[in-house]
Design a protein around this motif. Structure first.
Motif, PDB file in Angstrom:
ATOM      1  N   ASP A 196       0.889  -1.198  -0.044  1.00 54.00           N
ATOM      2  CA  ASP A 196       0.144  -0.053  -0.043  1.00 54.00           C
ATOM      3  C   ASP A 196       0.885   1.290  -0.182  1.00 54.00           C
ATOM      4  O   ASP A 196       1.602   1.472   0.885  1.00 54.00           O
ATOM      5  N   ARG A 197       0.826   1.863  -1.029  1.00 52.76           N
ATOM      6  CA  ARG A 197       1.679   3.233  -1.262  1.00 52.76           C
ATOM      7  C   ARG A 197       1.006   4.551  -1.136  1.00 52.76           C
ATOM      8  O   ARG A 197       1.114   5.529  -1.522  1.00 52.76           O
ATOM      9  N   THR A 198      -0.397   4.568  -0.409  1.00 50.77           N
ATOM     10  CA  THR A 198      -1.309   5.459  -0.291  1.00 50.77           C
ATOM     11  C   THR A 198      -0.438   6.752   0.417  1.00 50.77           C
ATOM     12  O   THR A 198      -0.339   7.903  -0.024  1.00 50.77           O
ATOM     13  N   VAL A 199       0.340   6.467   1.349  1.00 50.03           N
ATOM     14  CA  VAL A 199       1.099   7.492   2.194  1.00 50.03           C
ATOM     15  C   VAL A 199       2.188   8.025   1.449  1.00 50.03           C
ATOM     16  O   VAL A 199       2.102   9.270   1.470  1.00 50.03           O
ATOM     17  N   ASP A 200       2.850   7.259   0.416  1.00 51.16           N
ATOM     18  CA  ASP A 200       4.070   7.885  -0.377  1.00 51.16           C
ATOM     19  C   ASP A 200       3.246   8.948  -1.367  1.00 51.16           C
ATOM     20  O   ASP A 200       4.068   9.948  -1.768  1.00 51.16           O
ATOM     21  N   VAL A 201       2.214   8.529  -1.670  1.00 45.68           N
ATOM     22  CA  VAL A 201       1.405   9.458  -2.843  1.00 45.68           C
ATOM     23  C   VAL A 201       0.892  10.739  -1.940  1.00 45.68           C
ATOM     24  O   VAL A 201       1.510  11.985  -2.507  1.00 45.68           O
ATOM     25  N   HIS A 202       0.510  10.744  -0.818  1.00 47.67           N
ATOM     26  CA  HIS A 202       0.284  11.919  -0.037  1.00 47.67           C
ATOM     27  C   HIS A 202       1.612  12.743   0.252  1.00 47.67           C
ATOM     28  O   HIS A 202       1.475  13.851   0.282  1.00 47.67           O
ATOM     29  N   ILE A 203       2.540  12.024   0.776  1.00 49.30           N
ATOM     30  CA  ILE A 203       3.895  12.605   1.013  1.00 49.30           C
ATOM     31  C   ILE A 203       4.457  13.428  -0.262  1.00 49.30           C
ATOM     32  O   ILE A 203       4.797  14.750  -0.133  1.00 49.30           O
ATOM     33  N   GLY A 204       4.382  12.991  -1.285  1.00 54.30           N
ATOM     34  CA  GLY A 204       4.691  13.396  -2.595  1.00 54.30           C
ATOM     35  C   GLY A 204       4.103  14.647  -2.900  1.00 54.30           C
ATOM     36  O   GLY A 204       4.596  15.841  -3.485  1.00 54.30           O
ATOM     37  N   ASN A 205       2.663  14.737  -2.675  1.00 58.38           N
ATOM     38  CA  ASN A 205       1.970  15.929  -2.904  1.00 58.38           C
ATOM     39  C   ASN A 205       2.216  17.209  -1.851  1.00 58.38           C
ATOM     40  O   ASN A 205       2.177  18.197  -2.207  1.00 58.38           O
ATOM     41  N   ILE A 206       2.312  16.517  -0.485  1.00 58.45           N
ATOM     42  CA  ILE A 206       2.957  17.709   0.407  1.00 58.45           C
ATOM     43  C   ILE A 206       4.084  17.883   0.249  1.00 58.45           C
ATOM     44  O   ILE A 206       4.259  19.392   0.097  1.00 58.45           O
ATOM     45  N   ARG A 207       5.362  17.260  -0.290  1.00 57.26           N
ATOM     46  CA  ARG A 207       6.496  17.978  -0.775  1.00 57.26           C
ATOM     47  C   ARG A 207       6.289  18.892  -1.817  1.00 57.26           C
ATOM     48  O   ARG A 207       7.083  19.794  -1.866  1.00 57.26           O
ATOM     49  N   ARG A 208       5.336  18.609  -2.724  1.00 54.15           N
ATOM     50  CA  ARG A 208       5.365  19.275  -4.001  1.00 54.15           C
ATOM     51  C   ARG A 208       4.736  20.905  -3.351  1.00 54.15           C
ATOM     52  O   ARG A 208       5.100  21.915  -3.992  1.00 54.15           O
ATOM     53  N   LYS A 209       3.636  20.833  -2.687  1.00 52.18           N
ATOM     54  CA  LYS A 209       2.967  21.885  -2.191  1.00 52.18           C
ATOM     55  C   LYS A 209       3.975  22.698  -1.357  1.00 52.18           C
ATOM     56  O   LYS A 209       4.019  24.054  -1.421  1.00 52.18           O
ATOM     57  N   LEU A 210       5.006  22.141  -0.630  1.00 56.49           N
ATOM     58  CA  LEU A 210       6.117  22.999   0.232  1.00 56.49           C
ATOM     59  C   LEU A 210       6.769  23.555  -0.785  1.00 56.49           C
ATOM     60  O   LEU A 210       7.177  24.759  -0.575  1.00 56.49           O
TER      61      LEU A 210
END
Length: 235
Positions: A196-210
């Motif tokens: 399950d890579r759901t968290v990795d996708v969300h982390i990627g989105n957070i990093r992009r927004k930062l």
């Protein structure tokens, strides 16, 4: 272990310039279930905190060249960690100054270890309760408002919007500042399948927004085979 809802042990930094006393405190705290690291001065404490974070700092006031009272004020003003002053200075004015500096408790040497452990439990419970009832999470110049799903930086004026899940993940990482948090804990879902890579996708989105929002001091590092940790870095 005094974290209540989570299986992550509370982390304590013992700041004590007497090696014997530091060793005794670390041994008792470890036996009580805490994750403990030791520092002999303010410089070592800052290095440990930057690397691993802490829920609580046990702080002696007599640290040689550096005044422990100034260090207490620094911790209270710049970190979410609880601060307990543990010192041989038993003058009433020292107690007043320590509590006025923002310390959560002040205990004088000599003391019974069971009393110290009871006070630590009380301070950690109080901080856990405050974290649960106050929405805003502050780390350095950054403020996360989970209810508004926004992150702002007072030093640069930058602000960005998050989704509800992104806000919840970032809140967990900020509260656990410096410590590794598993993917399952970040999603608050047990068990979590290894694929399950759901968290990795969300982390990627957070990093992009930062990155796109101009907030570069908040860095999320992967912890191989486990999850992620968050670090607050200087510009």
């Amino acid at each position: 272990m005094v974290k209540g809802e989570t299986s992550i042990p509370a982390t304590i930094i013992v700041v004590e310039d007497d090696p014997r006393m530091g060793h005794v405190l670390a041994r008792h705290l470890t036996r009580a279930g805490y994750a403990v690291s030791s520092a002999a001065n303010g410089s070592e404490m800052r290095r440990l905190y930057r690397h691993d974070g802490a829920d609580l700092v046990l702080l002696d006031l007599n640290l040689g060249a550096e005044d422990g009272m100034d260090l207490a004020r620094e911790l209270v003003g710049s970190t979410p960690a609880a601060v307990m002053i543990v010192t041989g200075r038993d003058d009433i004015q020292d107690r007043i100054d320590g509590l006025d500096a923002g310390a959560d408790d002040y205990i004088t040497k000599p003391f019974e270890i069971e009393e110290l452990l009871a006070r630590i439990r009380a301070v950690l419970r109080r901080h856990a309760f405050e974290a649960s009832v106050h929405d805003a999470i502050q780390l350095g110049t950054l403020t996360l408002d989970p209810s508004a799903m926004s992150l702002s930086d007072t030093s640069s004026g930058a602000s960005l919007r998050l989704t509800e899940t992104e806000s919840r993940i970032l809140a967990t990482l900020m509260r656990q500042h410096g410590r590794a948090v598993s993917r399952a804990q970040l999603l608050n879902r047990e068990p979590l399948a290894p694929e399950d890579r759901t968290v990795d996708v969300h982390i990627g989105n957070i990093r992009r927004k930062l990155r796109d929002g101009g907030i570069h001091t908040l860095v999320i590092w992967p912890v191989r085979g486990h999850g992620y940790r968050l670090r607050l870095e200087s510009k």
